[in-house]
Design a protein around this motif. Structure first.
Motif, PDB file in Angstrom:
ATOM      1  N   GLY A 114       0.787  -1.228   0.000  1.00 40.53           N
ATOM      2  CA  GLY A 114       0.000   0.000   0.000  1.00 40.53           C
ATOM      3  C   GLY A 114       0.816   1.273   0.000  1.00 40.53           C
ATOM      4  O   GLY A 114       2.057   1.257  -0.029  1.00 40.53           O
ATOM      5  N   LYS A 115       0.081   2.374   0.038  1.00 39.08           N
ATOM      6  CA  LYS A 115       0.691   3.707   0.002  1.00 39.08           C
ATOM      7  C   LYS A 115       1.703   3.896   1.132  1.00 39.08           C
ATOM      8  O   LYS A 115       1.424   3.487   2.269  1.00 39.08           O
ATOM      9  N   ASP A 116       2.786   4.532   0.810  1.00 41.77           N
ATOM     10  CA  ASP A 116       3.786   4.942   1.810  1.00 41.77           C
ATOM     11  C   ASP A 116       4.463   3.777   2.532  1.00 41.77           C
ATOM     12  O   ASP A 116       5.173   3.994   3.516  1.00 41.77           O
ATOM     13  N   SER A 117       4.235   2.557   2.055  1.00 40.86           N
ATOM     14  CA  SER A 117       4.740   1.422   2.835  1.00 40.86           C
ATOM     15  C   SER A 117       6.267   1.379   2.860  1.00 40.86           C
ATOM     16  O   SER A 117       6.850   0.798   3.775  1.00 40.86           O
ATOM     17  N   GLU A 118       6.946   2.026   1.887  1.00 44.17           N
ATOM     18  CA  GLU A 118       8.415   2.016   1.899  1.00 44.17           C
ATOM     19  C   GLU A 118       8.986   2.768   3.091  1.00 44.17           C
ATOM     20  O   GLU A 118      10.147   2.579   3.446  1.00 44.17           O
ATOM     21  N   LYS A 119       8.144   3.594   3.715  1.00 40.60           N
ATOM     22  CA  LYS A 119       8.637   4.318   4.889  1.00 40.60           C
ATOM     23  C   LYS A 119       8.896   3.386   6.068  1.00 40.60           C
ATOM     24  O   LYS A 119       9.545   3.770   7.038  1.00 40.60           O
ATOM     25  N   ARG A 120       8.371   2.167   5.996  1.00 38.89           N
ATOM     26  CA  ARG A 120       8.570   1.204   7.080  1.00 38.89           C
ATOM     27  C   ARG A 120       9.825   0.355   6.881  1.00 38.89           C
ATOM     28  O   ARG A 120      10.125  -0.526   7.697  1.00 38.89           O
ATOM     29  N   THR A 121      10.573   0.597   5.783  1.00 36.18           N
ATOM     30  CA  THR A 121      11.696  -0.268   5.430  1.00 36.18           C
ATOM     31  C   THR A 121      12.689  -0.468   6.571  1.00 36.18           C
ATOM     32  O   THR A 121      13.040  -1.601   6.920  1.00 36.18           O
ATOM     33  N   TYR A 174      13.856  -7.733  11.443  1.00 35.50           N
ATOM     34  CA  TYR A 174      14.382  -8.998  10.923  1.00 35.50           C
ATOM     35  C   TYR A 174      15.859  -9.190  11.278  1.00 35.50           C
ATOM     36  O   TYR A 174      16.531 -10.043  10.714  1.00 35.50           O
ATOM     37  N   GLY A 175      16.354  -8.368  12.163  1.00 32.57           N
ATOM     38  CA  GLY A 175      17.689  -8.607  12.712  1.00 32.57           C
ATOM     39  C   GLY A 175      18.839  -8.027  11.918  1.00 32.57           C
ATOM     40  O   GLY A 175      19.996  -8.340  12.190  1.00 32.57           O
ATOM     41  N   ALA A 176      18.532  -7.180  10.931  1.00 31.21           N
ATOM     42  CA  ALA A 176      19.612  -6.642  10.098  1.00 31.21           C
ATOM     43  C   ALA A 176      20.385  -5.537  10.822  1.00 31.21           C
ATOM     44  O   ALA A 176      19.810  -4.771  11.597  1.00 31.21           O
ATOM     45  N   LYS A 177      21.677  -5.500  10.555  1.00 35.31           N
ATOM     46  CA  LYS A 177      22.529  -4.399  11.029  1.00 35.31           C
ATOM     47  C   LYS A 177      23.231  -3.737   9.839  1.00 35.31           C
ATOM     48  O   LYS A 177      23.367  -2.526   9.783  1.00 35.31           O
ATOM     49  N   LYS A 178      23.691  -4.572   8.889  1.00 31.64           N
ATOM     50  CA  LYS A 178      24.373  -4.051   7.703  1.00 31.64           C
ATOM     51  C   LYS A 178      23.596  -4.449   6.455  1.00 31.64           C
ATOM     52  O   LYS A 178      23.430  -5.633   6.163  1.00 31.64           O
ATOM     53  N   VAL A 179      23.162  -3.445   5.735  1.00 32.70           N
ATOM     54  CA  VAL A 179      22.270  -3.677   4.594  1.00 32.70           C
ATOM     55  C   VAL A 179      22.977  -3.332   3.288  1.00 32.70           C
ATOM     56  O   VAL A 179      23.607  -2.283   3.179  1.00 32.70           O
ATOM     57  N   THR A 202      16.914   5.204   1.956  1.00 27.86           N
ATOM     58  CA  THR A 202      18.140   5.318   2.750  1.00 27.86           C
ATOM     59  C   THR A 202      17.862   6.069   4.051  1.00 27.86           C
ATOM     60  O   THR A 202      18.390   5.709   5.107  1.00 27.86           O
ATOM     61  N   ALA A 203      16.985   7.074   3.989  1.00 32.20           N
ATOM     62  CA  ALA A 203      16.629   7.793   5.219  1.00 32.20           C
ATOM     63  C   ALA A 203      15.980   6.837   6.219  1.00 32.20           C
ATOM     64  O   ALA A 203      16.286   6.863   7.420  1.00 32.20           O
ATOM     65  N   SER A 204      15.099   5.986   5.722  1.00 32.79           N
ATOM     66  CA  SER A 204      14.405   5.040   6.599  1.00 32.79           C
ATOM     67  C   SER A 204      15.386   4.044   7.218  1.00 32.79           C
ATOM     68  O   SER A 204      15.300   3.721   8.407  1.00 32.79           O
ATOM     69  N   LEU A 205      16.334   3.568   6.407  1.00 31.06           N
ATOM     70  CA  LEU A 205      17.322   2.605   6.914  1.00 31.06           C
ATOM     71  C   LEU A 205      18.212   3.251   7.971  1.00 31.06           C
ATOM     72  O   LEU A 205      18.485   2.662   9.026  1.00 31.06           O
ATOM     73  N   LYS A 206      18.642   4.464   7.678  1.00 29.09           N
ATOM     74  CA  LYS A 206      19.556   5.131   8.613  1.00 29.09           C
ATOM     75  C   LYS A 206      18.850   5.524   9.904  1.00 29.09           C
ATOM     76  O   LYS A 206      19.419   5.438  10.988  1.00 29.09           O
ATOM     77  N   VAL A 255      24.509   1.218   5.769  1.00 29.95           N
ATOM     78  CA  VAL A 255      24.051   0.969   4.405  1.00 29.95           C
ATOM     79  C   VAL A 255      25.224   0.916   3.420  1.00 29.95           C
ATOM     80  O   VAL A 255      26.043   1.833   3.378  1.00 29.95           O
ATOM     81  N   PHE A 256      25.298  -0.171   2.649  1.00 33.65           N
ATOM     82  CA  PHE A 256      26.244  -0.307   1.543  1.00 33.65           C
ATOM     83  C   PHE A 256      25.432  -0.322   0.250  1.00 33.65           C
ATOM     84  O   PHE A 256      24.219  -0.470   0.285  1.00 33.65           O
TER      85      PHE A 256
END
Lengths: 396, 396
Positions: A21-28, A35-40, A59-63, A69-70
């Motif tokens: 749905g709309k805006d769902s990428e903001k939850r990335t 899901y336990g990620a540290k380095k993406v 990238t803003a959401s990840l940071k 982020v790589f």
């Protein structure tokens, strides 16, 4: 005809979490952290995600979620083995724990290949030649920008080895993404050709599952027909209004369902058209969906006599063709004709000659398609080299 | 009318592994061990699984896999809170790590309640009154013997508190079974009444999702219609031939898909008919499916004017009613009539008077249905106490 009389036993589980749905990428970022990620490793194609601002939002959401982020850009349609190998090296070097594919099927398939390659001692191409089977993978997540391949929720990946133009699939339950973000708005900027190719690919995933020798699979017959009708109903609307959220939502969700393995529970799909098409795009680098729009109708004309009733069912239930009770084969042929008309309406070529492929190449493509393990393609009707050349002739 | 114009955003993930087909129960022990179980609580109803030999096959499979087996039998239709509490104590006492429900929806719902209750300090009924939300669960797996409730792949459980005849649902993602074994042969011994009730329940799960105020949800409309047509096509065939594998396979797989949350992605289901029916079976102990066959047509008659076109779509696409373009409401009513005829053909009562429920109880049932948090039931049309009494009158 040789029928398996009953629905086959099956195991079904699709572990991919769909965030739609709309805006769902903001939850990335939050999701990746959950899901336990540290380095993406952010994996994508060219500059389009930068132009649209998606790159910045992601990238803003990840940071914001505290992730390192790589990046690996440069994925092309029919994703290349060489870039996959580069990604494998990168993941090892930086101890990446989640690969985030932002793009369509090519980017996702490339990310999946990197994921299984990074935890394997040998060369990742082994998985695509059948020399080895994946025993694990780095986590892969996706942000889908092109509804087409269904790779966002599938256990498959298709990679092209530039050395020989070999395009080969790999399937494994380790390949399912952990989550996929599907925002229909991200598809608004797609050009007409990608709308046409993508929706043809979605149709093709249902087509491959529909034509089966397993009988007594009514539920999946009906679910597939529902999906086919939906894509045929909505795809042309995108040509007139490529920024219609509702229509893209229909196309995007149908694209996922078409290929998440629900629709082939209990049945054996064909996949001959896909295998033949892989030779086309392997040799001529035409888009997968464009190749399918040419190959599928020709495949249908070659095989429909094997099960006229199933082709009549397709014509009646998907295209609402009025049944000819005296000559059911005419009903079957009318269904194939209407499918061709659908592809034409989408602005697609439906003959090889329209895309400049002539009979000079038929023998070589058929030879490659049946080289190695796969002396015969497909399941509904087994196709040897001679049969494949006949299909090319029907598509000429 | 108040419509949500676009498909709603949604998250979808169903983690239950489905193992479908002949002899699949022979894999129980190996699967339970793969999911990390050491001590299994076998949870079931009465003697039927002993008569059919299923009990022996399952315990043999568990023991062959080296698992320690405990037992709790005695689950009844509309499963009781008292037995759930007994199960919770058993699980704590013996440090059970997997509850294996062998049976239909009642057994599975009871197992799910035990699962969430065993890891909770308070009383398990708190989850059913809304006083608390599950924060975890023991693993639950199922061997399905009655296709109906869809509980084998759902995140819900419904329990009856004998103290007051209160039947209440609880939903939580912790409630999904880890795996469910679905062998259509296990349904061969079901009596006609359970065939009728079970297939009505399966229909009802699709019905509750279909009637929604969310527009632009074509894919799920079509998928639901596919499932509805399939159950209406196959259910009557079981009356003539209750040992037909193919037909049971259709019914069983449709029953799972009907309730695994795929069919309500992007839309808001109604669930008013379910809530009303819970009062019926809470007070009169009639089977859930039997109550639904009475309540659903009455509910439809009460609400169809809210969206005549959606009811016309239902009639046209599910029952192939010829559309009356001048009077679409007649098309809508014809669909409701055909549904009633389907239930009658299945040998079911379609009026409260046929099962001995008279208007003496209407007020009390409507009062209970709207007590506490739920002053109004349903989403498609909100139903207060007065509306519910009107529906009972239409069902009289």
């Amino acid at each position: 005809m040789c029928y398996t009389v009953i629905m086959n036993n099956f195991d079904f589980k699709n572990p991919t979490q769909i965030i739609f749905g709309k805006d769902s990428e903001k939850r990335t970022g939050v999701l990746a952290a959950e899901y336990g990620a540290k380095k993406v490793l952010l994996h994508y194609g060219g500059g389009s995600i930068k132009k649209t601002g998606l790159y910045d939002r992601v990238t803003a959401s990840l940071k914001a979620a505290g992730l390192e982020v790589f990046e690996l850009a440069g994925v092309k349609p029919n994703p290349r083995l060489s870039l996959v190998r580069e990604g494998v090296s990168l993941c090892r070097e930086h101890s990446i724990d989640l690969i985030l594919a932002v793009g369509g099927g090519s980017v996702i398939d490339s990310a999946k290949a990197i994921g299984i390659g990074a935890v394997y001692e040998g060369d990742v191409w082994d998985f695509y030649t059948g020399k080895a089977e994946p025993q694990g993978s780095l986590k892969v997540a996706t942000i889908l920008t092109i509804p087409a391949a269904g790779s966002e929720s599938s256990n498959g990946s298709v990679i092209t080895n530039e050395d020989g133009g070999l395009k080969r699939p790999c399937g494994s339950d380790f390949i399912y993404p952990v989550f996929s973000i599907c925002n229909p708005e991200l598809a608004f900027t797609l050009p007409v050709s990608q709308i046409a190719n993508g929706t043809a690919d979605i149709f093709a995933h249902m087509h491959e599952r529909y034509f089966t020798n397993v009988k007594q699979v009514d539920l999946t017959d009906r679910l597939i027909e529902a999906g086919m009708r939906n894509i045929i109903h909505h795809a042309p609307r995108l040509l007139d209004n490529p920024e219609d959220y509702d229509t893209w939502a229909e196309v995007m969700w149908t694209g996922t369902i078409a290929h998440n393995n629900l629709l082939d529970t209990g049945r054996v799909g064909d996949w001959g058209s896909h295998d033949i098409e892989h030779e086309l795009s392997g040799m001529f680098d035409i888009a997968h969906g464009a190749g399918l729009a040419i190959i599928i109708p020709a495949w249908m004309k070659y095989v429909y006599k094997h099960d006229v009733e199933l082709f009549a069912q397709f014509a009646e239930r998907v295209f609402f063709v009025e049944r000819d009770y005296v000559n059911p084969w005419k009903t079957a042929l009318e269904g194939i004709y209407r499918l061709e008309q659908h592809f034409k309406r989408m602005g697609m070529a439906i003959r090889l000659s329209e895309v400049g492929i002539t009979d000079d190449s038929f023998d070589e493509m058929a030879e490659k398609a049946t080289a190695g393990d796969s002396a015969a393609l497909g399941n509904f009707v087994k196709l040897d080299k001679t049969a494949i050349i006949k299909i090319f002739k029907l598509a000429e």
